[in-house]
Write a protein that holds these residues in place. Structure first.
Motif, short mmCIF file in Angstrom:
data_model
loop_
_atom_site.label_atom_id
_atom_site.label_comp_id
_atom_site.label_asym_id
_atom_site.label_seq_id
_atom_site.Cartn_x
_atom_site.Cartn_y
_atom_site.Cartn_z
N GLN A 1 -41.70 27.89 -14.61
CA GLN A 1 -42.90 27.44 -13.93
C GLN A 1 -43.38 26.09 -14.46
O GLN A 1 -43.70 25.18 -13.68
CB GLN A 1 -44.00 28.49 -14.07
N PRO B 1 -34.77 18.62 -11.43
CA PRO B 1 -35.13 19.84 -12.17
C PRO B 1 -34.46 19.85 -13.54
O PRO B 1 -33.45 19.17 -13.76
CB PRO B 1 -34.60 20.96 -11.27
N ILE C 1 -31.78 24.90 -15.28
CA ILE C 1 -31.97 25.60 -14.01
C ILE C 1 -30.68 25.50 -13.20
O ILE C 1 -30.17 24.40 -12.96
CB ILE C 1 -33.15 25.01 -13.21
N LEU D 1 -40.72 23.32 -13.57
CA LEU D 1 -40.76 22.95 -12.16
C LEU D 1 -41.99 22.12 -11.86
O LEU D 1 -41.91 21.12 -11.12
CB LEU D 1 -40.76 24.23 -11.31
N TRP E 1 -38.77 28.40 -1.06
CA TRP E 1 -39.16 26.98 -1.02
C TRP E 1 -39.71 26.58 0.35
O TRP E 1 -40.19 25.45 0.51
CB TRP E 1 -37.96 26.10 -1.33
#
Length: 279
Positions: free
Chosen positions: A80, A93, A97, A83, A128
């Motif tokens: 979290q 990113p 990930i 991102l 997303w």
């Protein structure tokens, strides 16, 4: 869904007895992901190995279940914060990930699948897709962690696919023409960056140009598309998965919305949007 295959022992010459049948070939684990507006219901822990991820869209909006693997011992809290930092700085990113596929978008009330091998580790399901107000569903809380634990049972073998689609920078390459009926399709990311494939039917009279005009016009008004049939969410370069869906005769769009590694624009802007006709 792929058919299970059975192996039957043949008769042994010179005897009156028959050999015992070999055991059934193991099929994939099946994990059901229920999507609502804006949450996932997912098992907390599943076994590693070949897995069919079954997405049931019980919401009123389009949803997919993009699967993210967290490497290097990272946690959901790390995901979290990482991102959020990447989005604020418009940076790529974090390297820990990994984009691991998952079932792509299906119309409300429908079900989509993706079959792939899951390695032990920590994963997160994410949606997303943006709402009509432009806010991605993840920003409305649509994410859910899942732990993949080492399995005790022997690993299942991937079922044979009827055809394959290779994702490149920036195209969809079919191994053979797509025909009407139910197909199991192998998706391989042969590009240099993550890609996805999502498939939607076109209503009579609508074309790819109508969709691109809607996209470039700020996505205002109703979508110029019909039913969304799923596909495979973002896969890292070299990744692969399968999906199964039924195609009626008609026109369809193949789309990749993933942001480009160089300019951040969705891949459809770079030409990764294709119209096909199924007969």
């Amino acid at each position: 869904m792929p058919h299970r295959r059975f192996f039957v022992a043949g008769l042994v010459l010179g005897t009156a007895a028959c050999a015992k049948p070999a055991p059934k070939a193991a099929g994939p684990n099946v994990v059901t992901i229920t999507a609502a507006d804006y949450a996932f219901a997912v098992p907390e822990t599943v076994p590693a190995g070949l897995t069919t991820l079954r997405l049931v869209n019980q919401g009123k909006e389009l949803h997919h279940a993009s699967l993210i693997r967290l490497k290097d011992g990272k946690t959901v809290a790390d995901f979290q914060s990482g991102l959020q930092a990447a989005m604020q700085s418009h940076a790529p990113p974090p390297p820990w990930i990994s984009f691991a596929g998952g079932p792509n978008a299906v119309t409300p009330g429908d079900t989509g699948t993706a079959t792939q091998t899951l390695e032990p580790g920590t994963y997160v399901f994410v949606c997303w897709i943006p709402s009509p107000d432009g806010t991605p569903h993840i920003m409305k809380g649509m994410m859910h962690p899942m732990v993949v634990a080492a399995a005790q049972a022997p690993a299942a073998t991937e079922p044979a696919a009827g055809l394959s689609i290779k994702l490149t920078d920036y195209d969809f390459a079919f191994s053979e023409p797509l025909t009407a009926g139910t197909h199991t399709v192998r998706v391989e990311n042969a590009g240099a960056q993550p890609h996805e494939i999502v498939i939607t039917a076109l209503p009579p009279g609508k074309t790819l140009q109508d969709f691109m005009a809607w996209e470039k016009g700020g996505e205002k008004g109703p979508l110029p598309t019909g039913k969304w049939l799923g596909g495979v969410a973002a896969l890292d370069a070299g990744g692969h998965a399968q999906f199964t869906t039924t195609f009626a005769p008609g026109n369809y769009l193949l789309l990749c919305f993933w942001p480009d590694a160089k300019d951040g624009k969705p891949h459809i802007v770079h030409g990764m949007a294709k119209q096909i006709t199924v007969t």
